[in-house]
Design a protein around this motif. Structure first.
Motif, PDB file in Angstrom:
ATOM      1  N   UNK B 303       1.120  -0.943   0.076  1.00  0.00           N
ATOM      2  CA  UNK B 303      -0.535   0.142  -0.319  1.00  0.00           C
ATOM      3  C   UNK B 303       0.500   1.431   0.256  1.00  0.00           C
ATOM      4  N   UNK B 304       1.361   1.728   0.452  1.00  0.00           N
ATOM      5  CA  UNK B 304       3.181   2.093   1.011  1.00  0.00           C
ATOM      6  C   UNK B 304       3.476   2.410  -0.348  1.00  0.00           C
ATOM      7  N   UNK B 305       3.729   1.977  -1.454  1.00  0.00           N
ATOM      8  CA  UNK B 305       4.196   1.514  -2.118  1.00  0.00           C
ATOM      9  C   UNK B 305       3.391   2.273  -3.783  1.00  0.00           C
ATOM     10  N   UNK B 306       2.387   1.374  -3.246  1.00  0.00           N
ATOM     11  CA  UNK B 306       1.388   2.168  -4.751  1.00  0.00           C
ATOM     12  C   UNK B 306       0.997   3.987  -3.901  1.00  0.00           C
ATOM     13  N   UNK B 307       0.993   4.023  -3.015  1.00  0.00           N
ATOM     14  CA  UNK B 307       0.670   5.536  -2.606  1.00  0.00           C
ATOM     15  C   UNK B 307       1.717   5.398  -3.109  1.00  0.00           C
ATOM     16  N   UNK B 308       2.842   6.186  -2.673  1.00  0.00           N
ATOM     17  CA  UNK B 308       3.956   6.287  -3.771  1.00  0.00           C
ATOM     18  C   UNK B 308       4.022   6.413  -5.058  1.00  0.00           C
ATOM     19  N   UNK B 309       3.115   6.407  -5.651  1.00  0.00           N
ATOM     20  CA  UNK B 309       3.181   5.957  -7.440  1.00  0.00           C
ATOM     21  C   UNK B 309       2.077   7.342  -7.319  1.00  0.00           C
ATOM     22  N   UNK B 310       0.603   7.420  -6.358  1.00  0.00           N
ATOM     23  CA  UNK B 310       0.591   8.612  -6.212  1.00  0.00           C
ATOM     24  C   UNK B 310       1.141   9.610  -6.340  1.00  0.00           C
ATOM     25  N   UNK B 311       1.947   9.638  -5.400  1.00  0.00           N
ATOM     26  CA  UNK B 311       2.644  11.000  -5.275  1.00  0.00           C
ATOM     27  C   UNK B 311       3.127  11.513  -6.173  1.00  0.00           C
ATOM     28  N   UNK B 312       4.313   9.969  -6.837  1.00  0.00           N
ATOM     29  CA  UNK B 312       5.226  10.884  -7.805  1.00  0.00           C
ATOM     30  C   UNK B 312       4.711  10.853  -9.206  1.00  0.00           C
TER      31      UNK B 312
END
Lengths: 525, 373
Positions: B303-312
């Protein structure tokens, strides 16, 4: 046995196999197999489950590639790289598990495998002529779904014969036949032999091998342990060659006072509509199993045994609550868990995927059927599983049933069929159930393990439980049962006390005959 | 020429574990190619995409805000998928959770007090569960395919929300903007550390849910039931576990968690209902669930990894002028590679030449059919 081999030397070998080896990973399924099949002989391939029979046959039929070794066909070396190549050479195969489409007719099924573009009507005519000349009556226009297992096998045999093979491989052909149907098959085989065709006959039924086979090759743990003339051997000596040691005979003490013992399992007027177009409806089944006795249910596969088991176990509920009674109480509307809590235990036919979850550990598979009956021991407060006590109970069963395994608590799929079956039966025996219903207790289980399971079932009955065994294996039922009933087309005959039962009587009932006027039933079949 | 997947006799335990990492590495490689094709230096792009968005404390809070709904939803979905039940409609359950939870602040803004938030969260869970019960009912009653029904209900939910905020629930003082009134102070989910950043209690709910579901799946009889029915339904029936009950259980559980995520998002991060309240959390959570190997603890990391794709995605849009759809591309590639790796763990690829196919294929087809039944 040397004498027989030389007697066959004057006849040319159709097929010669030298040093054929197949390994799967670290397991050597076939280890330097030598095998000669002469023209015009019926050659038996004997061996227990896992001895390498299937692997050998698959290599001969081109569905597996050997690691090393040579195959000679008519004296010339050949490479059988695919079933197509095998067919071209003249090798035909009748598999144990049929590959037929139920929604198509017999002729259409044959056309599919011939694949030569000839019209269905021509194929149907050819099939009809061939079936007639070999005494295997078959209507090519009938739907496979409507045919009995014996008739389906005929389609497979005719499909094979239409390709005019020189060598026909039959894998456990009688396992789905009544004794009378088997007799018919033997006549056909003898006829084929007299025409100079060769037959490789795979079986573990020693009596029939003795009866029709000219020579036998015995496999054990992937190696050839002997060639012999089965007619000169006894069933016991053949069994010894197959197993490598004496098989302990099952002891069945006479049951006493059964008539007055309480009825623990009663089936009263059980009927069930077919769930799918090709399922068998159950028709007004009545049966009583009393404390202390073993009742056997014989029958050719696919005559409603599976449907019956599901109904008794409670996987499928009944409309009429009184049609299944356990320990004197109506159970028809009670789920499988409820029936277990009433003291019943069940062992289904399929081990992997029904009796056990293949990818789960043995301890988890113990929980599978006993999470409710042993709720206090195995499940703590808040629904937490007590892994420790489940594990130690699993180990207790493993020890009691002598389950051989490679890890302390392996996945079910990692066990051999026989060992998994010992665990599944042991899982239920460990509860000391008062009613035990078992479907095909030793199907595909090696002789040693089978004897162990059968003895355990008899002892359970003699200790005061009611045991119901559904089986296709008549030898097994005669060994186990105090009385045998026969299931045919969804109907169950009256149980015959074992003292009155003979193979012939039971066989006729399996073929659908009413007791008394058995003759005509077999003529039609 | 034909490609065939052949089942491997043994799964490699090592590669089962490594698979998410391999998938991630492959995504990075494919992403580098994509950035290069867009005319951007991949290294710069990756720096902006993956490193910069988490280089300061307040940014970590943003990460937690994005990760919370993903984890909450994915944890629920993992139970469904373990049971071999395919709830694809978490996005719709998320929206209905948000709508139900918003009933109090929108229709009864006069209600105030510490009980408001718990009540909203509870209503949110009920809303999500009720909405999820529709595909469950259709499946058990009419044998419909839950993949289709749950997915189609997402669009129903989206349009329903759109109608609500433009129609009956529109803020009368909102100058005609399609949105509800701002939630009152008692109806806003408190922030965890207001001095450092915006992260709210939603992230805590996510972690609690992950641990609870992990405990259920690995230690409890209920989890065992889910696993048995998912891996061998017939053995499950033999065990006395009801399949229909399981369909409802998994749909209600995952719906409730998606609904909780929905109301947490609205009351925590947004503060009102709008026509669009989710950048596709319900769908991205499917990727999270699989990337986390359907293991609740793995899902927290995923979940943290995918959240990062949003922020990125937001970061490259502002810094490099690349469309933030790039985030969707990354998520898609990640799912593709995860599923690809998983497939290759269970199967190997066999190429079959033309010459052999005709006869052999026909011959093999029939027994396979027999096996499949």
């Amino acid at each position: 046995m040397g004498g027989t081999v030389s007697a066959n030397h004057d006849r040319a070998n159709l097929l010669e196999v030298r040093g054929l080896t197949k390994t799967f990973g670290t397991l050597t399924a076939c280890d330097h197999i030598d095998l000669n099949i002469a023209k015009g002989e019926i050659h038996a391939l004997l061996g227990e489950n896992g001895a390498g029979k299937s692997t050998l046959v698959k290599m001969l039929f081109g569905s597996l590639e050997p690691n090393s070794g040579e195959i000679f066909w008519d004296g010339k070396p050949v490479k059988i790289t695919s079933p197509g190549v095998a067919k071209k050479l003249g090798i035909g195969m009748v598999f144990q598990h049929f590959s037929l489409f139920e929604a198509l007719t017999a002729a259409e099924n044959i056309a599919l495998s011939l694949n030569d573009g000839s019209p269905i009507s021509t194929i149907a005519a050819k099939a009809r002529a061939l079936s007639f000349s070999y005494g295997l009556p078959l209507d090519p226009d009938s739907l496979v779904g409507d045919l009995s297992v014996g008739e389906r096998q005929r389609i497979e045999i005719i499909r094979c014969l239409l390709q005019t093979p020189q060598l026909i491989i039959l894998d456990e052909p009688t396992s789905v036949l009544t004794p009378q149907e088997a007799d018919k098959l033997f006549e056909t085989l003898e006829r084929l032999r007299s025409e100079g065709k060769s037959i490789l006959y795979i079986s573990h039924r020693l009596e029939e091998v003795k009866r029709i086979c000219d020579r036998a090759t015995v496999l054990r743990h992937g190696k050839v342990v002997g060639h012999c003339n089965p007619r000169e051997e006894t069933a016991a000596s053949l069994a010894r060659m197959m197993v490598g040691s004496e098989v302990k005979a099952v002891v069945r003490a006479p049951a006493e006072g059964i008539e007055t013992a309480p009825a623990l399992l009663e089936i009263r007027g059980l009927s069930r509509k077919p769930a799918t177009p090709f399922a068998i409806p159950l028709k007004n089944i009545n049966l009583t199993v009393r404390a202390g006795e073993v009742i056997g249910i014989a029958g050719v596969a696919g005559n409603g045994q599976g449907e019956f088991f599901e109904s008794v176990s409670g996987e499928v509920l009944q409309q009429d609550a009184g049609s299944v009674r356990i320990r004197g109480k109506d159970a028809g509307a009670i789920s499988i868990t409820g029936r277990r809590l009433m003291g019943a235990a069940f062992v289904p036919e399929e081990r992997l995927g029904h009796g056990a979850a293949p990818r789960m550990k043995l301890s988890e598979n113990l929980l599978l059927s006993r999470h409710a009956t042993d709720g206090k021991a195995f499940v703590g407060s808040g629904g937490m599983v007590k892994n420790g006590s489940v594990y130690s109970a699993a180990q207790r069963i493993i020890t009691a049933m002598d389950v051989r395994k490679s890890a302390p608590d392996p996945e079910a799929a990692a066990l051999s069929g026989g060992n998994l079956q010992k665990f599944i039966v042991g899982r239920e025996l460990d509860r000391k159930p008062s009613v035990m219903v078992v479907n095909q207790p030793t199907w595909g289980v090696d002789a040693g393990a089978a004897a162990h399971i059968r003895q355990a079932l008899i002892e359970l009955a003699r200790s005061g439980s009611a045991v119901l065994v559904i089986s296709q294996d008549l030898d097994e039922l005669f060994e186990l049962s105090d009385a045998i009933a026969v299931m045919h087309n969804g109907e169950l005959s009256k149980p015959l006390p074992i003292a009155e039962a003979t193979f012939e009587k039971i066989g006729l009932l399996m073929g659908g005959a009413e007791p008394g006027h058995a003759e005509h039933g077999m003529e039609v079949a | 020429m034909r490609i065939e997947l052949v089942k491997r006799p043994q799964r490699s335990a090592l590669f089962s574990m490594l698979s998410p990492f391999i998938a991630f590495a492959l995504t990075i490689i494919a992403g580098a190619i994509m950035f290069a094709l867009l005319g951007v230096n991949p290294l710069d792009a990756f720096n902006i995409y993956f490193i910069q968005p988490i280089s300061e404390v307040w940014q970590l809070h943003e990460l937690a805000i994005k990760a919370a709904p993903l984890i909450l939803i994915a944890v629920g979905l993992s139970v469904c998928y373990k049971a071999n039940i395919w709830n694809i409609g978490a996005e719709g359950q998320f929206i209905f959770g948000a709508i139900f939870g918003s009933i109090i602040p929108v229709l009864f803004p006069q209600f105030e007090g510490p009980f408001v938030i718990p009540l909203m969260l509870l209503l949110g869970m009920i809303g999500g569960a009720l909405y999820a019960s529709i595909p469950a009912f259709l499946k058990t009653r009419f044998s419909t395919n839950e993949i289709l029904t749950s997915l189609m209900l997402v669009y129903v939910a989206q349009l329903f929300l759109d109608w609500l905020v433009r129609g009956p629930w529109r803020d009368p003082q909102g100058h005609g903007f399609p949105q509800t009134i701002q939630f009152g102070d008692w109806a806003v989910l408190p922030q965890l550390m207001p001095d450092d950043g915006r992260a709210n209690w939603g992230f805590v709910f996510a972690l609690v849910a992950a641990v609870a579901i992990w405990l259920m799946m690995s230690r409890m009889l209920k989890g065992f039931e889910v696993r048995v029915l998912g891996s061998s339904p017939r053995a499950g029936r033999f065990a006395g576990f009801g399949f229909n009950r399981m369909v409802f259980f998994t749909f209600l559980l995952s719906g409730a968690l998606a609904g909780l995520a929905g109301i947490s998002e609205v009351s925590g991060a947004i503060g009102q209902l709008q026509p669009v309240i989710s950048p596709g959390y319900g769908f991205t959570a499917i990727i999270v669930a699989f990337l986390g190997r359907l293991n609740p603890l793995g899902i927290v990391a995923a979940g943290l990894v995918l959240a990062l794709t949003y922020l990125g995605g937001e970061a490259v849009q502002t810094a490099l002028g690349i469309s933030d759809k790039v985030a969707r591309v990354f998520q898609g590639m990640l799912l593709f590679f995860v599923l690809g790796c998983d497939t290759l763990i269970h199967y190997r690829i066999r190429l079959i030449g033309l010459a052999l196919t005709n006869g052999a294929a026909k011959l093999e087809a029939a027994p396979k059919l027999e096996e499949a039944r």
